[in-house]
Write a protein that holds these residues in place. Sequence first.
Motif, PDB file in Angstrom:
ATOM      1  N   ARG A 250      11.702   8.435   3.202  1.00 39.68           N
ATOM      2  CA  ARG A 250      10.824   7.319   3.508  1.00 39.68           C
ATOM      3  C   ARG A 250       9.813   7.715   4.587  1.00 39.68           C
ATOM      4  O   ARG A 250      10.114   8.504   5.481  1.00 39.68           O
ATOM      5  N   LYS A 251       8.635   7.135   4.495  1.00 38.38           N
ATOM      6  CA  LYS A 251       7.525   7.489   5.376  1.00 38.38           C
ATOM      7  C   LYS A 251       7.444   6.514   6.538  1.00 38.38           C
ATOM      8  O   LYS A 251       7.330   5.302   6.337  1.00 38.38           O
ATOM      9  N   LYS A 252       7.492   7.041   7.743  1.00 39.00           N
ATOM     10  CA  LYS A 252       7.395   6.187   8.924  1.00 39.00           C
ATOM     11  C   LYS A 252       5.956   5.750   9.143  1.00 39.00           C
ATOM     12  O   LYS A 252       5.063   6.578   9.301  1.00 39.00           O
ATOM     13  N   MET A 253       5.750   4.448   9.155  1.00 43.94           N
ATOM     14  CA  MET A 253       4.446   3.863   9.462  1.00 43.94           C
ATOM     15  C   MET A 253       4.558   3.194  10.821  1.00 43.94           C
ATOM     16  O   MET A 253       5.427   2.328  11.022  1.00 43.94           O
ATOM     17  N   VAL A 254       3.729   3.596  11.749  1.00 46.77           N
ATOM     18  CA  VAL A 254       3.819   3.109  13.121  1.00 46.77           C
ATOM     19  C   VAL A 254       3.052   1.806  13.281  1.00 46.77           C
ATOM     20  O   VAL A 254       1.884   1.699  12.882  1.00 46.77           O
ATOM     21  N   ILE A 255       3.712   0.809  13.844  1.00 42.43           N
ATOM     22  CA  ILE A 255       3.056  -0.453  14.187  1.00 42.43           C
ATOM     23  C   ILE A 255       2.223  -0.195  15.440  1.00 42.43           C
ATOM     24  O   ILE A 255       2.771   0.033  16.520  1.00 42.43           O
TER      25      ILE A 255
ATOM     26  N   LEU B 198       7.062   3.415  -0.261  1.00 41.02           N
ATOM     27  CA  LEU B 198       8.147   4.227   0.290  1.00 41.02           C
ATOM     28  C   LEU B 198       8.111   4.254   1.818  1.00 41.02           C
ATOM     29  O   LEU B 198       8.627   5.173   2.448  1.00 41.02           O
ATOM     30  N   ALA B 199       7.545   3.245   2.417  1.00 39.88           N
ATOM     31  CA  ALA B 199       7.375   3.211   3.875  1.00 39.88           C
ATOM     32  C   ALA B 199       8.561   2.538   4.559  1.00 39.88           C
ATOM     33  O   ALA B 199       9.388   1.878   3.936  1.00 39.88           O
ATOM     34  N   PHE B 200       8.639   2.749   5.850  1.00 41.23           N
ATOM     35  CA  PHE B 200       9.345   1.840   6.748  1.00 41.23           C
ATOM     36  C   PHE B 200       8.491   1.720   7.998  1.00 41.23           C
ATOM     37  O   PHE B 200       7.720   2.615   8.320  1.00 41.23           O
ATOM     38  N   LEU B 201       8.594   0.609   8.669  1.00 39.18           N
ATOM     39  CA  LEU B 201       7.743   0.303   9.819  1.00 39.18           C
ATOM     40  C   LEU B 201       8.552   0.296  11.099  1.00 39.18           C
ATOM     41  O   LEU B 201       9.671  -0.221  11.137  1.00 39.18           O
ATOM     42  N   SER B 202       7.965   0.851  12.168  1.00 38.31           N
ATOM     43  CA  SER B 202       8.591   0.772  13.490  1.00 38.31           C
ATOM     44  C   SER B 202       7.526   1.048  14.543  1.00 38.31           C
ATOM     45  O   SER B 202       6.458   1.576  14.228  1.00 38.31           O
ATOM     46  N   PRO B 203       7.793   0.709  15.805  1.00 39.91           N
ATOM     47  CA  PRO B 203       6.831   0.999  16.872  1.00 39.91           C
ATOM     48  C   PRO B 203       6.781   2.499  17.164  1.00 39.91           C
ATOM     49  O   PRO B 203       7.615   3.283  16.689  1.00 39.91           O
ATOM     50  N   ALA B 204       5.812   2.874  17.978  1.00 44.22           N
ATOM     51  CA  ALA B 204       5.785   4.239  18.512  1.00 44.22           C
ATOM     52  C   ALA B 204       6.978   4.420  19.449  1.00 44.22           C
ATOM     53  O   ALA B 204       7.622   3.449  19.861  1.00 44.22           O
TER      54      ALA B 204
ATOM     55  N   GLU C  47       0.809  -1.212   0.000  1.00 45.52           N
ATOM     56  CA  GLU C  47       0.000   0.000   0.000  1.00 45.52           C
ATOM     57  C   GLU C  47       0.844   1.265   0.000  1.00 45.52           C
ATOM     58  O   GLU C  47       0.413   2.304  -0.532  1.00 45.52           O
ATOM     59  N   GLU C  48       2.032   1.200   0.601  1.00 45.13           N
ATOM     60  CA  GLU C  48       2.901   2.369   0.695  1.00 45.13           C
ATOM     61  C   GLU C  48       4.339   1.938   0.415  1.00 45.13           C
ATOM     62  O   GLU C  48       5.107   1.636   1.337  1.00 45.13           O
TER      63      GLU C  48
ATOM     64  N   LYS D  77      16.378   5.245  11.874  1.00 46.54           N
ATOM     65  CA  LYS D  77      15.065   5.724  11.443  1.00 46.54           C
ATOM     66  C   LYS D  77      15.129   7.179  10.977  1.00 46.54           C
ATOM     67  O   LYS D  77      14.466   7.559  10.007  1.00 46.54           O
ATOM     68  N   SER D  78      15.926   7.989  11.653  1.00 47.96           N
ATOM     69  CA  SER D  78      16.078   9.387  11.260  1.00 47.96           C
ATOM     70  C   SER D  78      16.677   9.496   9.859  1.00 47.96           C
ATOM     71  O   SER D  78      16.242  10.316   9.038  1.00 47.96           O
ATOM     72  N   ARG D  79      17.664   8.651   9.563  1.00 46.01           N
ATOM     73  CA  ARG D  79      18.281   8.689   8.240  1.00 46.01           C
ATOM     74  C   ARG D  79      17.342   8.142   7.170  1.00 46.01           C
ATOM     75  O   ARG D  79      17.378   8.578   6.018  1.00 46.01           O
ATOM     76  N   LEU D  80      16.488   7.181   7.536  1.00 44.52           N
ATOM     77  CA  LEU D  80      15.466   6.712   6.597  1.00 44.52           C
ATOM     78  C   LEU D  80      14.504   7.844   6.233  1.00 44.52           C
ATOM     79  O   LEU D  80      14.141   8.006   5.053  1.00 44.52           O
ATOM     80  N   GLN D  81      14.107   8.612   7.225  1.00 46.76           N
ATOM     81  CA  GLN D  81      13.226   9.744   6.955  1.00 46.76           C
ATOM     82  C   GLN D  81      13.943  10.796   6.107  1.00 46.76           C
ATOM     83  O   GLN D  81      13.336  11.427   5.236  1.00 46.76           O
ATOM     84  N   GLY D  82      15.226  10.978   6.357  1.00 51.96           N
ATOM     85  CA  GLY D  82      16.016  11.887   5.530  1.00 51.96           C
ATOM     86  C   GLY D  82      16.105  11.431   4.090  1.00 51.96           C
ATOM     87  O   GLY D  82      16.306  12.241   3.176  1.00 51.96           O
ATOM     88  N   LEU D  83      15.933  10.138   3.866  1.00 49.95           N
ATOM     89  CA  LEU D  83      15.941   9.560   2.530  1.00 49.95           C
ATOM     90  C   LEU D  83      14.583   9.738   1.842  1.00 49.95           C
ATOM     91  O   LEU D  83      14.424   9.404   0.669  1.00 49.95           O
TER      92      LEU D  83
END
Length: 343
Positions: A166-171, A109-115, A106-107, A158-164
Amino acid sequence: MNRTMHLKETLLRNIQDNAGYHSLEFVILNYGSADDLHEWVQQTLGAYVESGLLVYYHHPGPTYFHMSHAKNMAFRLASGDILCSVDADNYTGAGFAAYVNQVFNEEPLAFLSPAGIGPGKKWWDVQGRICLKKEDFRRLHGYDERVMDYGYEDQDFKSRLQGLGRKKMVIRDPAYLQAIRHDDTMRIASGFTTAKIRDLLVGHYCEQTSEVICLQNDYTFERFFIDRDLLHYESTQEDILPKRRYAGTYQVRDNDIRLYKENGSTYLQLTLQDKDTLLAADNRLFHRVTSPVLLNNFLLQRAIYLGRKVFFRNRKKPSCVNSDGYGQGKVYRNFSTDALLLA
């Protein structure tokens, strides 16, 4: 490294909970573990290895656990298009692999991680759960291997992924975020600092600040200034972390310890008063930390402090990390005696 007691509780359940998803591979990296991991995998998990569902790698060299390097090595060894780190003490929850696949469909350009960590250390034990595209892992050169111990390697990644971009999707589903609770001692038990520490000394500096001197086995020392209640305070708040850090070398004489700054000039001489008390030339007393609880609490906070410095440095001035390579080393696949070299 040395966490097989947790893997024995989580791995088989994680395999069963994701049995309905077929394009799946479990990778175990034995990172110099001194417990019975190797024997347990051979005796218990042979059928999964034979089927290809589980791939076991043994990296026998390290004497301490280098968190970022171990994660990089494991991610490099995985063959999937989507990579997901699952700490040994984590339960994935039923259907987690299918959920991950759905999110990336569905996304893309995402990456997944907890809150983030909540009150009462909520989600503390699952912060290592990160799912991302393999191509993004390669593009970032993985976790920053300057983070040697526990703490902030995931936040930085995760910060560098966002700099790339990528969209953070929270589990958010708690069913996917369960873990075996344990004390903080285990987080650093096999780490670099724990392996090299020789002594920890604490002295009064001013009304609200203590001076902590960490003597290491290679005759280097670290000097920290911290809030006086740090060693007794269990929290993840930034205001309990060390305020400043200096380093140098030291010599041990018959009755004293002499510390030198990095430029070679004398910093401090501590004279032994009794087994656990030393006196500085300015009449300040330093006390040896003998409580394992206090020692481990400080080492955890030190690890978080140093990892946090890398995190803020990368965020302030983005650049390519691990320019000389990442996740490098020699491993053995599925009990083979032929080495595979990750260069």
